[in-house]
Motif scaffolding. Structure first.
Motif, PDB file in Angstrom:
ATOM      1  N   ALA A  18     -92.780 -41.188 -15.577  1.00 15.55           N
ATOM      2  CA  ALA A  18     -93.273 -39.888 -16.022  1.00 15.55           C
ATOM      3  C   ALA A  18     -92.756 -38.773 -15.113  1.00 15.55           C
ATOM      4  CB  ALA A  18     -94.799 -39.887 -16.029  1.00 15.55           C
ATOM      5  N   VAL A  19     -92.719 -39.039 -13.815  1.00 11.33           N
ATOM      6  CA  VAL A  19     -92.227 -38.034 -12.862  1.00 11.33           C
ATOM      7  C   VAL A  19     -90.745 -37.767 -13.101  1.00 11.33           C
ATOM      8  CG1 VAL A  19     -91.762 -37.569 -10.425  1.00 11.33           C
ATOM      9  CG2 VAL A  19     -93.975 -38.522 -11.104  1.00 11.33           C
ATOM     10  N   ASP A  20     -89.977 -38.813 -13.343  1.00 11.25           N
ATOM     11  CA  ASP A  20     -88.538 -38.631 -13.598  1.00 11.25           C
ATOM     12  C   ASP A  20     -88.303 -37.823 -14.876  1.00 11.25           C
ATOM     13  OD1 ASP A  20     -87.877 -40.023 -11.348  1.00 11.25           O
ATOM     14  OD2 ASP A  20     -87.449 -41.918 -12.383  1.00 11.25           O
ATOM     15  N   ALA A  21     -89.096 -38.069 -15.883  1.00  9.05           N
ATOM     16  CA  ALA A  21     -88.956 -37.321 -17.135  1.00  9.05           C
ATOM     17  C   ALA A  21     -89.292 -35.843 -16.915  1.00  9.05           C
ATOM     18  CB  ALA A  21     -89.865 -37.921 -18.210  1.00  9.05           C
ATOM     19  N   GLU A  22     -90.340 -35.594 -16.149  1.00  5.51           N
ATOM     20  CA  GLU A  22     -90.715 -34.214 -15.840  1.00  5.51           C
ATOM     21  C   GLU A  22     -89.622 -33.535 -15.009  1.00  5.51           C
ATOM     22  OE1 GLU A  22     -92.249 -30.565 -15.049  1.00  5.51           O
ATOM     23  OE2 GLU A  22     -92.792 -31.970 -16.641  1.00  5.51           O
ATOM     24  N   THR A  23     -89.024 -34.284 -14.082  1.00  8.48           N
ATOM     25  CA  THR A  23     -87.948 -33.737 -13.253  1.00  8.48           C
ATOM     26  C   THR A  23     -86.772 -33.303 -14.112  1.00  8.48           C
ATOM     27  OG1 THR A  23     -88.555 -35.074 -11.334  1.00  8.48           O
ATOM     28  CG2 THR A  23     -86.266 -34.296 -11.448  1.00  8.48           C
ATOM     29  N   THR A  24     -86.379 -34.148 -15.032  1.00 15.48           N
ATOM     30  CA  THR A  24     -85.243 -33.828 -15.905  1.00 15.48           C
ATOM     31  C   THR A  24     -85.513 -32.564 -16.704  1.00 15.48           C
ATOM     32  OG1 THR A  24     -84.643 -36.164 -16.094  1.00 15.48           O
ATOM     33  CG2 THR A  24     -83.807 -34.678 -17.782  1.00 15.48           C
ATOM     34  N   SER A  25     -86.709 -32.477 -17.258  1.00 10.27           N
ATOM     35  CA  SER A  25     -87.062 -31.311 -18.072  1.00 10.27           C
ATOM     36  C   SER A  25     -87.152 -30.046 -17.229  1.00 10.27           C
ATOM     37  CB  SER A  25     -88.400 -31.572 -18.775  1.00 10.27           C
ATOM     38  OG  SER A  25     -88.843 -30.418 -19.451  1.00 10.27           O
ATOM     39  N   PHE A  26     -87.796 -30.162 -16.065  1.00 14.12           N
ATOM     40  CA  PHE A  26     -88.011 -28.992 -15.214  1.00 14.12           C
ATOM     41  C   PHE A  26     -86.687 -28.441 -14.687  1.00 14.12           C
ATOM     42  CE2 PHE A  26     -88.750 -27.522 -10.758  1.00 14.12           C
ATOM     43  CZ  PHE A  26     -89.366 -26.324 -11.071  1.00 14.12           C
ATOM     44  N   LEU A  27     -85.834 -29.283 -14.139  1.00 10.68           N
ATOM     45  CA  LEU A  27     -84.573 -28.803 -13.584  1.00 10.68           C
ATOM     46  C   LEU A  27     -83.650 -28.269 -14.668  1.00 10.68           C
ATOM     47  CD1 LEU A  27     -83.850 -31.481 -10.809  1.00 10.68           C
ATOM     48  CD2 LEU A  27     -84.916 -29.224 -10.582  1.00 10.68           C
ATOM     49  N   ALA A  28     -83.699 -28.874 -15.854  1.00 12.81           N
ATOM     50  CA  ALA A  28     -82.878 -28.360 -16.957  1.00 12.81           C
ATOM     51  C   ALA A  28     -83.295 -26.938 -17.330  1.00 12.81           C
ATOM     52  CB  ALA A  28     -82.993 -29.281 -18.164  1.00 12.81           C
ATOM     53  N   SER A  29     -84.592 -26.639 -17.220  1.00 13.25           N
ATOM     54  CA  SER A  29     -85.078 -25.306 -17.593  1.00 13.25           C
ATOM     55  C   SER A  29     -84.550 -24.222 -16.660  1.00 13.25           C
ATOM     56  CB  SER A  29     -86.606 -25.286 -17.592  1.00 13.25           C
ATOM     57  OG  SER A  29     -87.127 -25.326 -16.266  1.00 13.25           O
ATOM     58  N   LEU A  30     -84.134 -24.602 -15.444  1.00 10.85           N
ATOM     59  CA  LEU A  30     -83.649 -23.621 -14.471  1.00 10.85           C
ATOM     60  C   LEU A  30     -82.188 -23.239 -14.709  1.00 10.85           C
ATOM     61  CD1 LEU A  30     -85.270 -25.041 -11.211  1.00 10.85           C
ATOM     62  CD2 LEU A  30     -86.182 -23.344 -12.801  1.00 10.85           C
ATOM     63  N   GLN A  31     -81.460 -24.098 -15.415  1.00 10.95           N
ATOM     64  CA  GLN A  31     -80.057 -23.827 -15.764  1.00 10.95           C
ATOM     65  C   GLN A  31     -79.226 -23.491 -14.524  1.00 10.95           C
ATOM     66  OE1 GLN A  31     -80.163 -20.823 -18.867  1.00 10.95           O
ATOM     67  NE2 GLN A  31     -80.807 -22.301 -20.407  1.00 10.95           N
ATOM     68  N   LEU A  32     -79.315 -24.348 -13.522  1.00  9.74           N
ATOM     69  CA  LEU A  32     -78.579 -24.158 -12.274  1.00  9.74           C
ATOM     70  C   LEU A  32     -77.491 -25.212 -12.117  1.00  9.74           C
ATOM     71  CD1 LEU A  32     -81.627 -23.688  -9.861  1.00  9.74           C
ATOM     72  CD2 LEU A  32     -80.141 -21.865 -10.717  1.00  9.74           C
ATOM     73  N   ASP A  33     -76.473 -24.882 -11.336  1.00 13.06           N
ATOM     74  CA  ASP A  33     -75.510 -25.888 -10.880  1.00 13.06           C
ATOM     75  C   ASP A  33     -75.977 -26.368  -9.511  1.00 13.06           C
ATOM     76  OD1 ASP A  33     -73.776 -25.709 -13.078  1.00 13.06           O
ATOM     77  OD2 ASP A  33     -72.775 -23.964 -12.220  1.00 13.06           O
ATOM     78  N   TYR A  34     -76.192 -27.654  -9.362  1.00 12.63           N
ATOM     79  CA  TYR A  34     -76.722 -28.176  -8.101  1.00 12.63           C
ATOM     80  C   TYR A  34     -76.294 -29.628  -7.921  1.00 12.63           C
ATOM     81  CZ  TYR A  34     -80.130 -30.249 -11.305  1.00 12.63           C
ATOM     82  OH  TYR A  34     -80.704 -30.949 -12.328  1.00 12.63           O
ATOM     83  N   ASP A  35     -76.406 -30.104  -6.686  1.00 12.54           N
ATOM     84  CA  ASP A  35     -76.220 -31.516  -6.374  1.00 12.54           C
ATOM     85  C   ASP A  35     -77.603 -32.124  -6.169  1.00 12.54           C
ATOM     86  OD1 ASP A  35     -73.464 -31.330  -6.470  1.00 12.54           O
ATOM     87  OD2 ASP A  35     -73.263 -30.860  -4.346  1.00 12.54           O
ATOM     88  N   PHE A  36     -77.939 -33.136  -6.965  1.00 13.28           N
ATOM     89  CA  PHE A  36     -79.256 -33.761  -6.880  1.00 13.28           C
ATOM     90  C   PHE A  36     -79.199 -34.898  -5.861  1.00 13.28           C
ATOM     91  CE2 PHE A  36     -82.614 -36.700  -8.278  1.00 13.28           C
ATOM     92  CZ  PHE A  36     -83.690 -35.823  -8.303  1.00 13.28           C
ATOM     93  N   LYS A  37     -80.018 -34.791  -4.813  1.00 10.68           N
ATOM     94  CA  LYS A  37     -79.995 -35.763  -3.722  1.00 10.68           C
ATOM     95  C   LYS A  37     -81.181 -36.724  -3.765  1.00 10.68           C
ATOM     96  CE  LYS A  37     -76.327 -33.999  -1.820  1.00 10.68           C
ATOM     97  NZ  LYS A  37     -75.079 -34.771  -1.634  1.00 10.68           N
ATOM     98  N   GLY A  38     -82.209 -36.392  -4.517  1.00 10.47           N
ATOM     99  CA  GLY A  38     -83.369 -37.267  -4.568  1.00 10.47           C
ATOM    100  C   GLY A  38     -84.060 -37.341  -3.222  1.00 10.47           C
ATOM    101  N   SER A  39     -84.539 -38.504  -2.867  1.00  8.21           N
ATOM    102  CA  SER A  39     -85.318 -38.684  -1.629  1.00  8.21           C
ATOM    103  C   SER A  39     -84.452 -38.997  -0.419  1.00  8.21           C
ATOM    104  CB  SER A  39     -86.345 -39.802  -1.825  1.00  8.21           C
ATOM    105  OG  SER A  39     -85.684 -41.022  -2.151  1.00  8.21           O
TER     106      SER A  39
END
Length: 397
Positions: A18-39
């Motif tokens: 559920a957290v991963d799904a929320e992460t995907t949705s939330f970061l997509a809403s920001l429309q940024l270019d970024y490198d995802f590093k996780g933990s």
């Protein structure tokens, strides 16, 4: 590599899927270019902007033991990104409070997607500009002109705050370099006779300054240019106009705070800016006439050659910048103060009795005109196209 890296804090008590799904949705809403590093925080601080996405509550205890290593890796504030879901805002507030108790800077980035994206873009721009300044070497050729009695600089503060190294270079070294530099044919062919005869010497000064920049590994300099009037019977105006257009910071009159202001502007915009002083100020309307005898050639739509105003010799530049939005900027020599104002370039003039490039600027906030009459940071200020107030405020915070 993108300018932004996003790291995550997540409690094991929360459903990972559920957290991963929320992460995907939330970061997509920001429309940024970024490198995802996780933990994995191993390369924390390697990007201009590092964001810690607090994904859930219960993460305060995860962050606390990470703090010493993260602080060693990066001296920028801790930016805590939160969606507000799963008690993430509450956890972020506890973490930020802990940072404050330890005298560390931080900020929670939270709100609408539009606000967060705008705020992150601003922070990334500011941090990218700061990185460009670190390690920059700027020369002080000669000393500040005798009349610049308030335009000294605190070399230690400049290194500490901006990472810039100021390098003193005696005027005698430039004069020796000019003497050893051959004259070359100028590019300009259309100019008054008095100017045409001075152009070869003006280009000789340009060549000498470029040699000095290479010799001392400089990204820019400020020049005690009025000494050239008596020693070479010429001016540095053409040299500064060309070198600024080539990507260097090239300032006038040995004004170190003006040069530092130009360096910050260049890190943001890629332009050095127009160093000028007010000739007239209307405190009621906020209209100001700025003037100087040189302007970066890559800032103007067209330019004309004239003599230098005060001396009537050498080569001066009358440049015509595109009308429209501009920003005014100046830092003090110890970086304890700055002036930032937005406005509009409403016209260029060619009045007699003033330095050759003349710009009439209408301040967006007319009340700011009183600054020039009550609490100015020296006389020179830097003018650059576009509105950059928010970014400059972030850099100088």
């Amino acid at each position: 590599m993108n300018n932004i890296a996003i790291y995550t804090l997540t409690s094991e008590l929360h459903n990972a899927q559920a957290v991963d799904a929320e992460t995907t949705s939330f970061l997509a809403s920001l429309q940024l270019d970024y490198d995802f590093k996780g933990s994995n925080f191993d390369d924390y601080g390697s990007h201009p902007l590092s964001l810690i996405y607090v994904r859930t509550g219960g993460t305060e205890g995860i962050f606390k033991p990470l703090l010493p290593a993260l602080h060693r890796k990066s001296r920028q504030p801790f930016y805590l990104l939160t969606s507000g879901k799963s008690n993430s805002l509450a956890a972020s507030m506890e973490i930020l409070s802990f940072l404050r108790l330890n005298n560390l800077g931080g900020e929670i980035i939270h709100g609408s997607a539009t606000y967060m994206a705008s705020r992150i873009a601003l922070l990334a721009g500011a941090e990218t500009a700061r990185r460009q300044l670190v390690g920059c070497r700027l020369g002080v050729i000669g000393e500040p002109s005798d009349w610049l009695i308030s335009s000294q600089a605190d070399y230690a503060a400049v290194r500490r705050r901006l990472g810039i190294e100021l390098v003193d270079i005696p005027m005698s070294e430039l004069l020796r370099t000019i003497a050893a530099t051959p004259e070359v044919a100028p590019v300009e062919t259309s100019a008054p006779e008095a100017v045409r005869t001075s152009l070869p010497g003006a280009y000789r000064i340009y060549g000498a300054l470029k040699s000095l920049v290479g010799r001392h590994r400089l990204q820019g300099f400020t020049l005690r240019c009025f000494d050239l009037l008596t020693t070479t019977q010429n001016t540095g105006c053409m040299a500064l106009a060309r070198l600024n257009a080539e990507g260097y910071v090239a300032g006038c009159e040995g004004d170190v705070p003006a040069m530092l202001s130009m360096a910050v502007i260049r890190a943001i915009t890629g332009l050095s800016g127009f160093q000028a002083n007010p000739a007239t100020v209307n405190p009621e309307t906020g209209e100001i006439l700025f003037a100087h005898c040189t302007i970066p050639l890559n800032m103007v739509q067209r330019y004309e050659l004239d003599t230098h105003f005060e001396s009537g010799i050498g080569v001066g530049i009358r440049g015509y910048m595109e009308e429209g939005p501009v920003t005014l900027f100046k830092v003090s020599g110890d970086l304890s103060r700055c002036f930032i104002a937005e406005g509009t370039l409403v016209s260029s003039q060619a009045l007699p009795g003033l330095c050759r490039t003349q710009q009439v600027i209408q301040l967006a906030e007319s009340c700011q005109a009183s600054y020039f009459l009550t609490n100015p940071i020296g006389n020179h200020h830097i003018i650059v196209p576009g509105h950059h107030k928010a970014l400059l405020e972030q850099i100088m915070a």
